[in-house]
Motif scaffolding. Structure first.
Motif, PDB file in Angstrom:
ATOM      1  N   ARG A 195      29.983 -19.853 -21.079  1.00  0.00           N
ATOM      2  CA  ARG A 195      28.689 -20.164 -21.697  1.00  0.00           C
ATOM      3  C   ARG A 195      27.908 -18.879 -21.974  1.00  0.00           C
ATOM      4  O   ARG A 195      27.261 -18.744 -23.011  1.00  0.00           O
ATOM      5  CB  ARG A 195      27.891 -21.091 -20.775  1.00  0.00           C
ATOM      6  N   SER A 196      27.999 -17.927 -21.045  1.00  0.00           N
ATOM      7  CA  SER A 196      27.318 -16.652 -21.228  1.00  0.00           C
ATOM      8  C   SER A 196      27.851 -15.911 -22.448  1.00  0.00           C
ATOM      9  O   SER A 196      27.088 -15.321 -23.221  1.00  0.00           O
ATOM     10  CB  SER A 196      27.486 -15.789 -19.972  1.00  0.00           C
ATOM     11  N   LEU A 250      25.886 -16.127 -30.095  1.00  0.00           N
ATOM     12  CA  LEU A 250      24.845 -16.775 -30.894  1.00  0.00           C
ATOM     13  C   LEU A 250      23.565 -15.952 -30.915  1.00  0.00           C
ATOM     14  O   LEU A 250      22.881 -15.865 -31.943  1.00  0.00           O
ATOM     15  CB  LEU A 250      24.563 -18.173 -30.333  1.00  0.00           C
ATOM     16  N   GLY A 251      23.244 -15.326 -29.773  1.00  0.00           N
ATOM     17  CA  GLY A 251      22.012 -14.565 -29.689  1.00  0.00           C
ATOM     18  C   GLY A 251      21.993 -13.332 -30.572  1.00  0.00           C
ATOM     19  O   GLY A 251      20.919 -12.853 -30.962  1.00  0.00           O
ATOM     20  N   GLU A 309      20.082 -24.266 -22.281  1.00  0.00           N
ATOM     21  CA  GLU A 309      21.450 -24.448 -21.815  1.00  0.00           C
ATOM     22  C   GLU A 309      21.487 -25.506 -20.722  1.00  0.00           C
ATOM     23  O   GLU A 309      20.504 -25.715 -20.011  1.00  0.00           O
ATOM     24  CB  GLU A 309      22.011 -23.145 -21.244  1.00  0.00           C
ATOM     25  N   ARG A 339      26.584 -17.650 -25.557  1.00  0.00           N
ATOM     26  CA  ARG A 339      25.159 -17.339 -25.716  1.00  0.00           C
ATOM     27  C   ARG A 339      24.985 -15.946 -26.323  1.00  0.00           C
ATOM     28  O   ARG A 339      24.134 -15.736 -27.193  1.00  0.00           O
ATOM     29  CB  ARG A 339      24.454 -17.407 -24.366  1.00  0.00           C
ATOM     30  N   GLY A 340      25.808 -14.989 -25.871  1.00  0.00           N
ATOM     31  CA  GLY A 340      25.730 -13.647 -26.429  1.00  0.00           C
ATOM     32  C   GLY A 340      26.095 -13.619 -27.904  1.00  0.00           C
ATOM     33  O   GLY A 340      25.434 -12.957 -28.711  1.00  0.00           O
ATOM     34  N   SER A 364      24.577 -27.331 -17.828  1.00  0.00           N
ATOM     35  CA  SER A 364      25.928 -27.191 -17.299  1.00  0.00           C
ATOM     36  C   SER A 364      26.648 -28.519 -17.131  1.00  0.00           C
ATOM     37  O   SER A 364      27.795 -28.563 -16.694  1.00  0.00           O
ATOM     38  CB  SER A 364      25.884 -26.472 -15.941  1.00  0.00           C
ATOM     39  N   GLU A 414      18.843 -19.303 -32.871  1.00  0.00           N
ATOM     40  CA  GLU A 414      18.107 -19.146 -31.624  1.00  0.00           C
ATOM     41  C   GLU A 414      18.648 -20.138 -30.595  1.00  0.00           C
ATOM     42  O   GLU A 414      18.710 -21.339 -30.851  1.00  0.00           O
ATOM     43  CB  GLU A 414      16.622 -19.418 -31.855  1.00  0.00           C
ATOM     44  N   VAL A 415      19.074 -19.642 -29.444  1.00  0.00           N
ATOM     45  CA  VAL A 415      19.512 -20.517 -28.356  1.00  0.00           C
ATOM     46  C   VAL A 415      18.268 -20.970 -27.600  1.00  0.00           C
ATOM     47  O   VAL A 415      17.575 -20.166 -26.971  1.00  0.00           O
ATOM     48  CB  VAL A 415      20.487 -19.789 -27.407  1.00  0.00           C
ATOM     49  N   LEU A 423      23.111 -25.207 -25.845  1.00  0.00           N
ATOM     50  CA  LEU A 423      24.474 -24.898 -25.422  1.00  0.00           C
ATOM     51  C   LEU A 423      24.785 -25.644 -24.129  1.00  0.00           C
ATOM     52  O   LEU A 423      24.088 -25.476 -23.116  1.00  0.00           O
ATOM     53  CB  LEU A 423      24.609 -23.386 -25.221  1.00  0.00           C
ATOM     54  N   ARG A 440      18.011 -23.792 -34.388  1.00  0.00           N
ATOM     55  CA  ARG A 440      17.819 -23.910 -32.944  1.00  0.00           C
ATOM     56  C   ARG A 440      19.048 -24.583 -32.322  1.00  0.00           C
ATOM     57  O   ARG A 440      19.417 -25.692 -32.710  1.00  0.00           O
ATOM     58  CB  ARG A 440      16.557 -24.718 -32.655  1.00  0.00           C
TER      59      ARG A 440
END
Length: 236
Positions: free
Chosen positions: A20-21, A27-28, A38, A24-25, A40, A34-35, A12, A9
């Motif tokens: 960050r996006s 890692l996903g 998040e 996330r992509g 900021s 599993e993200v 981010l 787990r």
């Protein structure tokens, strides 16, 4: 990380939404990760970790409000055992030392994220430390120890800027990062930056070595008590 393994787990934390996006992509799409959330900025990061209980925090160092280093210290002070991997553009070796001292187990450059981040997560979850390969080559200066370099000659200040000198001086007086921030009317993130830059210039690696240097320079003789954080010192 195979599909049969328990999912790791990950939280981010980064103040750049586009970057960050992308992370996330990455890692996903990785089996076994599993993200779970998040944030900021640093202050929301603390709430996120408390709420989601991740195994790993992937976090930038330089963020608005509360730096990643301050978040790491706060998590450790609160007794959190979450694994911390810094994902940063900072390629200064002094930041690596500071990150590990703050309680991180991993240090990855953002430009290496595509090839190194997954490996770093796997290493820290297994109980190890991971430092980006780009940051491993440069050796420490000869003669450096954890206690710091030999005592300086009075008046030699290693090219410090006025703010770097003042941050180190106040730290030597025993002030916390937040107190230095209030005293100088600058953010805690800025205090961190000035401290790291100043320590690198002088080869200092601990609070004890900062105090030792300050004593050698006579910085602690200018006042016979700790400065009040309510009165910003003159920077001139």
């Amino acid at each position: 990380m195979g599909k049969a393994e328990a999912r790791v787990r990950v939280a981010l934390i980064d103040d750049h939404p586009i970057f960050r996006s992308g992370v996330r992509g990455l890692l996903g799409e990785t089996a076994g990760i599993e993200v779970v959330g998040e944030a900021s900025d640093g202050r929301h990061a603390l709430n996120l970790v408390h709420r989601t209980r991740p195994d790993v925090v992937v976090m930038d160092i330089t963020m608005t409000g509360m730096s990643g280093l301050a978040v790491a210290r706060a998590l450790r002070e609160a007794g959190s055992t979450v694994h911390i991997v810094f994902l940063t553009v900072n390629e200064d070796l002094a930041f690596v030392d500071e990150a590990l001292s703050a309680g991180a187990q991993g240090y990855v450059l953002k430009r290496s994220a595509g090839t190194s981040l997954l490996e770093a997560i796997e290493v820290v979850v297994s109980g190890g430390r991971y430092v980006d390969t780009e940051m491993r080559a440069a050796p420490s200066p000869p003669g450096r120890t954890e206690a710091g370099p030999p005592a300086p000659h009075p008046g030699e200040e290693g090219g410090l800027t006025v703010r770097e000198r003042e941050v180190l001086r106040l730290i030597a007086f025993g002030m916390t990062m937040k107190e230095v921030s209030l005293s100088m009317s600058i953010s805690v993130a800025s205090v961190d930056t000035y401290k790291i830059r100043g320590c690198k210039k002088l080869g200092l690696r601990s609070r004890a070595s900062i105090v030792r240097y300050a004593l050698g320079q006579g910085w602690l003789e200018t006042e016979n008590r700790r400065p009040s954080p309510d009165r910003p010192p003159s920077l001139m």
